[in-house]
Enzyme design. Structure first.
Site, mmCIF file in Angstrom:
data_model
loop_
_atom_site.group_PDB
_atom_site.id
_atom_site.type_symbol
_atom_site.label_atom_id
_atom_site.label_comp_id
_atom_site.label_asym_id
_atom_site.label_seq_id
_atom_site.Cartn_x
_atom_site.Cartn_y
_atom_site.Cartn_z
ATOM 1 N N ARG A 29 13.201 1.680 13.721
ATOM 2 C CA ARG A 29 13.686 0.922 12.570
ATOM 3 C C ARG A 29 15.037 0.247 12.844
ATOM 4 O O ARG A 29 15.963 0.835 13.395
ATOM 5 C CB ARG A 29 13.716 1.800 11.317
ATOM 6 C CG ARG A 29 14.921 2.643 11.113
ATOM 7 C CD ARG A 29 14.758 3.468 9.863
ATOM 8 N NE ARG A 29 13.813 4.540 10.104
ATOM 9 C CZ ARG A 29 14.156 5.843 10.122
ATOM 10 N NH1 ARG A 29 15.377 6.202 9.888
ATOM 11 N NH2 ARG A 29 13.262 6.765 10.360
ATOM 12 N N ARG A 39 -2.120 12.414 9.878
ATOM 13 C CA ARG A 39 -0.871 13.134 10.142
ATOM 14 C C ARG A 39 -0.829 14.410 9.319
ATOM 15 O O ARG A 39 -1.260 14.414 8.166
ATOM 16 C CB ARG A 39 0.337 12.255 9.803
ATOM 17 C CG ARG A 39 0.444 11.106 10.780
ATOM 18 C CD ARG A 39 1.841 10.561 10.937
ATOM 19 N NE ARG A 39 1.907 9.875 12.211
ATOM 20 C CZ ARG A 39 2.663 8.815 12.455
ATOM 21 N NH1 ARG A 39 3.433 8.320 11.517
ATOM 22 N NH2 ARG A 39 2.664 8.257 13.641
ATOM 23 N N SER A 48 12.373 6.577 15.731
ATOM 24 C CA SER A 48 11.739 5.417 15.107
ATOM 25 C C SER A 48 12.457 4.123 15.509
ATOM 26 O O SER A 48 13.653 4.126 15.791
ATOM 27 C CB SER A 48 11.780 5.587 13.589
ATOM 28 O OG SER A 48 12.265 4.437 12.962
ATOM 29 N N ASP A 97 0.796 -1.229 0.000
ATOM 30 C CA ASP A 97 0.000 0.000 0.000
ATOM 31 C C ASP A 97 0.831 1.283 0.000
ATOM 32 O O ASP A 97 0.412 2.297 -0.524
ATOM 33 C CB ASP A 97 -0.940 0.018 1.222
ATOM 34 C CG ASP A 97 -0.207 -0.213 2.544
ATOM 35 O OD1 ASP A 97 1.032 -0.360 2.522
ATOM 36 O OD2 ASP A 97 -0.861 -0.263 3.595
ATOM 37 N N HIS A 98 2.051 1.232 0.554
ATOM 38 C CA HIS A 98 2.790 2.478 0.751
ATOM 39 C C HIS A 98 3.539 2.965 -0.487
ATOM 40 O O HIS A 98 3.951 4.116 -0.542
ATOM 41 C CB HIS A 98 3.795 2.320 1.898
ATOM 42 C CG HIS A 98 3.182 2.507 3.247
ATOM 43 N ND1 HIS A 98 2.155 1.721 3.709
ATOM 44 C CD2 HIS A 98 3.433 3.408 4.232
ATOM 45 C CE1 HIS A 98 1.816 2.124 4.921
ATOM 46 N NE2 HIS A 98 2.573 3.147 5.259
ATOM 47 N N ASP A 103 3.637 -0.855 11.374
ATOM 48 C CA ASP A 103 3.144 0.447 10.932
ATOM 49 C C ASP A 103 2.511 1.139 12.134
ATOM 50 O O ASP A 103 1.832 0.496 12.938
ATOM 51 C CB ASP A 103 2.100 0.282 9.827
ATOM 52 C CG ASP A 103 1.751 1.622 9.230
ATOM 53 O OD1 ASP A 103 2.426 2.032 8.268
ATOM 54 O OD2 ASP A 103 0.821 2.284 9.733
HETATM 55 S S1 SF4 Z 1 -1.708 6.567 7.952
HETATM 56 FE FE1 SF4 Z 1 -0.108 5.259 7.192
HETATM 57 S S2 SF4 Z 1 -1.129 3.330 6.653
HETATM 58 FE FE2 SF4 Z 1 -2.707 4.908 6.851
HETATM 59 S S3 SF4 Z 1 -3.026 5.639 4.780
HETATM 60 FE FE3 SF4 Z 1 -1.579 7.004 5.788
HETATM 61 S S4 SF4 Z 1 0.435 6.178 5.258
HETATM 62 FE FE4 SF4 Z 1 -1.079 4.591 4.815
#
Ligand code: SF4
Length: 757
Positions: free
Chosen positions: A647, A450, A645, A97-98, A162
């Site tokens: 990671r 975000r 993060s 998806d990303h 995620d």
């Molecule tokens: S918050 Fe993260 S998982 Fe959800 S759509 Fe945005 S980038 Fe994709």
């Protein structure tokens, strides 16, 4: 491997008994959080039967599932391959998806993404098939929406690579976002080592009405808790208002809880979850949940006297909740919509918006889309069209197919909206925006989660505000940032004043969901014959070679590659941005190692002196020189080294480039644990002032490794260029098992070794 209804049966089979034991061990009734955690671990107790876990201590939990998104899955699965396991230990899925950027619309964008990312997708698909993971193809949907539709269940526990994994809390699951290294542990059959959270109770009373939506609950809560208020806590929602919100609305609230820093958010099982489970063809799951209702909520005593059991109680009355916008640049700057007129004028923000975006994993349920479409429909009937680009991101192909059948897509289309691919797109910055040039100040509104500077379009001058899909849709037609649809009207082409009616829409599709049947590629029963597709010439994916085992000797004659001054976060150690392309290629991404760190000797960023020839070069170049010449090196840091993060690249890269130890005043915990897993020595100065003794031209010995044991100090000896020397003790926090990781070269080397024996 068991999955589906059998997995739930298994979790539920011991739940009651474990709750009873936990009640006894804690000596009191349990919150829902405690119940779900206790159901996923053997609760450690002392000789008197009292619980040994308490706030801030660490506990070993066994989640039911793992979900990985395509950007983080690459390194996680490359590492998993090294564990020597035949298949993953718990049901796991990969979601593409990303990596899909939004440019021209759903179809062309998806085709372009498949073309651009083919080698990554091929790797993820074949590695999934080999090791028993479900593979959700590009275009099938965004990880959290797909999980909600297919895997989340009340009382369950999952982890995901995620941050917005908590979305599944809308279906009563404790769902936690973690780093790749933790996911590898769980997939390899090890527990998740989790900091035992505190619990914040949020009591919801009243019911939502008019323009107030589930999104406004979390936007309001963001204003109360701020971006740090949830840290190390699980937020538990309860009260009559909670039951009045749909399961997907609950998902929206839980999803965005990541922004106040909570470990996760969770709701108790109720009729809305039952409706959602049945609508998504999981009636048998709902039957099981109904049979265990009492176990899927906090104990009644908790709800009767919440302040006695929660660390903090917040109350929100849904009946008096106003629609909110949050922003710009931070999700905790909350404004009731009716105050925007004054605030926009006072702050000098652009009063006109340049784009309106709805959808994403946070807000793309059938209910969200239907309510937004009801507004678009009313505006269309009044002769209006969207005044600015209006982009809609469905969360999954199932939603996409269903809204296509039920007409919402046609409504958006007529209104001038563009439906994008079922992917993250603009939400993760994958937005090739042509309408506004970089550097031009402008305002956008989204229903995402975000809004950090540059998050959506990489333009630091874009002011991004977040609101509900309903609010954002109304603003798409008004074109204004200070528009309150309850108060303001829009002039229609025939000169009338149009006022939006209150949004309306079905929670679930009357005709049922049109389920995406092609999105998931299931793994074969036996994947052992599948070969994992990695092009040896690929710049983005490379198989990992095991790190070399300890040679049994002390480290002698090491160089100080880098001594960091001040903050050295995982971003400073392994930069993000364009480097994300190389997340599956350790050698290529290692070219960013320490490029953000401040050199304590020169104050320069990202470069240091090579003691091979005295030249100053970028840190990765210096490190490669040492590695080629067989010269070991260490890195030195200040307080809280490796914060940020989780990671794992920040631990793997220094190891890959020949680093032997990281010596700091203190570590951020997750990074320290990642270093241990990668076979690096994470050491701290016993006397923090010894940090000042480390000089640029030193030769470093680390002495005492043969006797390495838990709690046992080592000695660092510095030989300075002028021939003088300093010696001092250093500490480590390695357990007996973690010392074995160091000796084997890494945790995965040890697992692979045990696997063979
Ligand atoms: S918050 Fe993260 S998982 Fe959800 S759509 Fe945005 S980038 Fe994709």
């Amino acid at each position: 491997m068991i999955d589906g209804v059998e997995l739930i049966q298994k979790t539920y089979s011991t739940m009651k008994e474990r709750h009873e034991a936990a009640r006894k061990a804690f000596g009191r009734p349990l919150t829902l959080t405690e119940k779900i955690l206790a159901a996923h671990m053997p609760l450690p107790v002392d000789e008197d039967g009292k619980a040994l876990v308490r706030k801030k201590s660490y506990a070993n939990l066994f989640p039911d599932r793992v979900a990985l998104q395509d950007a983080t899955a690459q390194m996680a699965l490359l590492q998993f391959m090294q564990a020597g396991k035949k298949e993953v230990a718990v049901p796991s899925t990969v979601h593409c998806d990303h990596l899909i950027s939004a440019q021209k619309g759903a179809k062309p964008d998806l085709l372009r993404a498949i073309d651009e990312n083919q080698e990554v997708y091929d790797f993820l698909q074949t590695v999934s098939q080999k090791y028993g993971l479900g593979f959700w193809k590009p275009g099938a949907g965004i990880i959290h929406q797909v999980v909600l539709e297919n895997y989340a269940f009340p009382g369950g526990m999952m982890i995901g690579t995620d941050s917005h994994t908590p979305n599944a809390g809308g279906l009563g699951m404790v769902a936690i976002g973690i780093g790749g290294a933790d996911a590898v542990d769980v997939m390899a059959g090890f527990p998740l080592n989790l900091r035992w959270p505190g619990v914040i109770g949020v009591k919801l009373t009243g019911t939502l009405s008019g323009f107030a939506a589930a999104k406004d609950v979390i936007l309001k809560l963001m204003g109360i808790l701020t971006v740090k208020g949830g840290t190390n806590h699980i937020v538990e929602f309860f009260g009559p208002g909670a039951a009045s919100i749909s399961a997907t609305g609950k998902g929206t609230i839980a999803n965005m809880g990541a922004e106040h820093g909570a470990t996760t958010s969770v709701f108790a099982y109720d009729a809305s979850m039952e409706r959602y489970l049945r609508a998504t063809n999981r009636g048998a799951w709902a039957d099981l949940a109904n049979a265990h209702k009492a176990e899927l909520a906090a104990d009644p005593e908790v709800y009767a006297d919440p302040s006695k059991f929660y660390d903090q109680v917040v109350e929100i009355d849904l009946s008096s909740l106003d629609p909110h916008l949050v922003g710009p640049h931070t999700p905790d700057l909350a404004h009731p919509v009716q105050t925007m007129k004054d605030t926009v004028a006072k702050e000098g923000w652009p009063a006109e918006i340049t784009s309106a975006l709805i959808g994403s994993c946070t807000n793309s349920s059938y209910e969200d889309v239907s309510r937004a479409a009801s507004l678009a429909d009313a505006a269309l009937k009044a002769g209006l069209k969207a005044k600015v680009p209006f982009l809609i991101t469905p969360g999954s192909e199932t939603i996409h197919l269903t809204i296509q059948r039920d007409g919402q897509m046609a409504t958006f289309d007529k209104a001038g909206g563009s439906v994008l691919a079922n992917a993250c797109g603009p939400c993760i910055g994958q937005w090739d925006r042509e309408d506004v040039k970089k550097g031009v100040k402008n305002a956008i509104v989204t229903s995402f989660n975000r809004n950090f500077r540059g998050r959506q379009d990489s333009n630091p001058e874009t002011l991004a505000f977040i609101g509900s899909p309903e609010q954002v849709t109304a603003m798409a037609f008004s074109g204004r940032l200070d528009f309150d649809p309850r108060r303001d009207s829009i002039k229609t082409p025939d000169g009338k004043d149009f006022k939006f009616p209150a949004p309306s829409g079905d929670e679930l599709p009357k005709q049922g969901f049109l389920v995406d049947k092609d999105g998931l590629i299931r793994p074969p029963a036996d994947g052992s014959k599948v070969s994992v597709a990695v092009d040896p010439k690929s710049k983005r994916i490379a198989l990992l070679a095991p790190f070399t085992a300890w040679d049994g000797k002390d480290i002698t004659g090491a160089r100080v590659l880098m001594k960091a001054k001040g903050k050295c976060t995982t971003d400073h150690i392994s930069a993000a941005g364009k480097w994300l392309t190389f997340r599956g290629h350790l050698d290529n991404i290692a070219n960013n190692t320490f490029i953000g760190a401040t050199n304590a000797f020169s104050d320069k960023i990202g470069e240091g002196k090579s003691l091979l020839d005295g030249s100053t070069k970028s840190y990765p170049d210096v490190a490669r020189g040492y590695k080629a010449a067989g010269v070991p090196w260490i890195a030195v840091g200040d307080e809280n080294y490796g914060e940020g993060s989780s990671r794992e690249h920040a631990a793997m890269q220094p190891r890959h480039l020949g680093g032997k130890a990281i010596l700091v005043r203190s570590f951020a915990r997750i990074h320290e644990s990642n270093l241990k897993k990668q076979g690096m020595l994470p050491l701290t100065f016993a006397n923090p002032a010894d940090y000042d003794k480390v000089k640029e031209d030193d030769l470093v010995d680390i002495v005492g490794l043969a006797a390495l044991a838990p709690g046992q100090q080592l000695t660092v000896k510095l030989t300075h260029a002028d021939g003088t020397s300093d010696s001092f003790p250093v500490n480590h926090t390695m357990s007996g098992e973690q010392i074995e990781y160091f000796k084997a070269g890494s945790a995965l080397n040890l697992v692979a070794k045990q696997q063979k024996s």
